[in-house]
Design an enzyme around this catalytic site. Structure first.
Site, PDB file in Angstrom:
ATOM      1  N   SER A 117       1.438 -16.718 -39.105  1.00  0.00           N
ATOM      2  CA  SER A 117       0.009 -16.868 -38.792  1.00  0.00           C
ATOM      3  C   SER A 117      -0.730 -15.566 -39.030  1.00  0.00           C
ATOM      4  CB  SER A 117      -0.146 -17.288 -37.329  1.00  0.00           C
ATOM      5  OG  SER A 117      -1.494 -17.187 -36.915  1.00  0.00           O
ATOM      6  N   TYR A 141       0.829 -16.327 -28.629  1.00  0.00           N
ATOM      7  CA  TYR A 141       1.043 -17.069 -29.871  1.00  0.00           C
ATOM      8  C   TYR A 141       1.335 -16.107 -31.015  1.00  0.00           C
ATOM      9  CZ  TYR A 141      -0.054 -19.748 -34.075  1.00  0.00           C
ATOM     10  OH  TYR A 141      -0.004 -20.329 -35.327  1.00  0.00           O
TER      11      TYR A 141
END
Length: 332
Positions: free
Chosen positions: A129, A154
């Site tokens: 990501s 995350y």
């Protein structure tokens, strides 16, 4: 080829599976179909894949974070390569429910590495990501940049996935490609993403919540362009030649940014949604949320150089396509 796709009921995973089936590959898909967002949307995506793939598509509902269940689900399945897209997504949700990220993104990623190792996978492409760049204020983000200051759990789990993959590439010479995704959008997208939330609110006549007082920029990347990049990576495993790869590894492990290589102001995206909805939004300007970043911008020179990746869809083209799909899907 025979390809295992994790997160196959998800936004990106389902679109990748369709692309692979359309070119004649066989796809084994796995997904837990959890309730992070409406499971019916996931089942509708699966129905599209099943219709397109026929007997070239097999699906198993399983949580890949449970290794015994995963091994049992895959025991009689054959596959050559893996596209590992399943994960617990969402920066903001990681603040509310951090253990979900430990479960899916850490245990789950390790389990998929073990599957790839023991089944002799030729290549595993996996999802990282752009959030790993944290508060980096040097734009555009480059794969050579240090990513040691994540702003959300995350992001921390995605950085940890990259490190685990590097270890397996070194120890077991397992070819892998990690992709740092930048704000993916388009038809069949996720209901927790801003484009979906804004479109839904505008069509329902409700105010939209605009964080960062609207002063945010994102590298919006259309789903078809993303899938083209994933498939190009899948077809080109990194060589085990001792040479340095994108991201710095000398093992068979590459890291690429995969984005549109344009940083667009959030207000421009909202204006395009308003135009497509033929309604003006009532905007509620709010401060930045914890864990979020103000700007993202992908330097995609490495994946351009190595694989010829060249996104073609602007948000002026892509946003209306999403709104048209949303209206059709919901009968609006």
């Amino acid at each position: 080829m025979k390809i295992l796709v994790t997160g196959v009921a998800g936004f990106i995973g389902s679109t990748v599976a369709l692309r692979l089936l359309m070119r004649g590959d066989h796809v084994v898909g796995i997904d837990s179909i959890n309730d992070y967002y409406d499971p019916q949307l996931k089942r509708d995506r699966l129905a599209r894949i099943a219709e397109a793939g026929g007997d070239r598509f097999a699906f198993e509902q399983v949580d890949f974070a449970h290794h015994e269940a995963l091994d049992a689900a895959l025991a009689d399945k054959a596959f050559d390569r893996i596209v590992h897209l399943g994960a617990q997504a969402g920066v903001r949700y990681s603040i509310e429910n951090p253990r979900a990220y430990l479960h899916a993104n850490l245990a789950g990623h390790l389990n998929m590495l073990e599957v790839a190792r023991h089944r002799g996978a030729e290549h595993m492409v996996y999802a990282s990501s752009s959030s790993v760049y944290g508060g980096n204020d040097t734009l555009p983000f480059r794969v050579e940049d240090r990513v040691d200051q994540p702003l959300s759990l995350y992001a921390a789990t995605k950085k940890a996935d990259e490190l685990m993959s590097e270890t397996y590439a070194h120890l077991y010479r397992l070819p892998q490609t990690g992709l740092r995704f930048f704000t993916v959008y388009g038809p069949w997208g996720r209901p927790d993403m801003a484009m979906w939330l804004f479109t839904k609110a505008i069509l329902e006549g409700r105010p939209i919540q605009v964080f960062g007082e609207g002063d945010m920029r994102r590298d919006f990347t259309y789903i078809d362009d993303i899938v083209s990049g994933i498939v190009a990576c899948l077809d080109n495993p990194p060589p085990d030649d001792g040479e340095q790869k994108a991201g710095g590894s000398v093992s068979p492990h590459r890291l690429y940014n995969i984005g549109n290589s344009r940083s667009e102001n959030l207000s421009e995206m909202i204006a395009l949604i308003e135009q497509a909805c033929e309604r003006e939004a009532d905007k509620e300007l709010l401060p930045m949320q914890p864990g979020d970043v103000r700007d993202t911008f992908a330097d995609i020179s490495a994946i351009e150089r190595d694989l010829g990746f060249a996104p073609t869809t602007t948000i002026a083209e892509g946003v209306p396509r999403f709104v048209d799909w949303y209206r059709d899907y919901h009968g609006v």
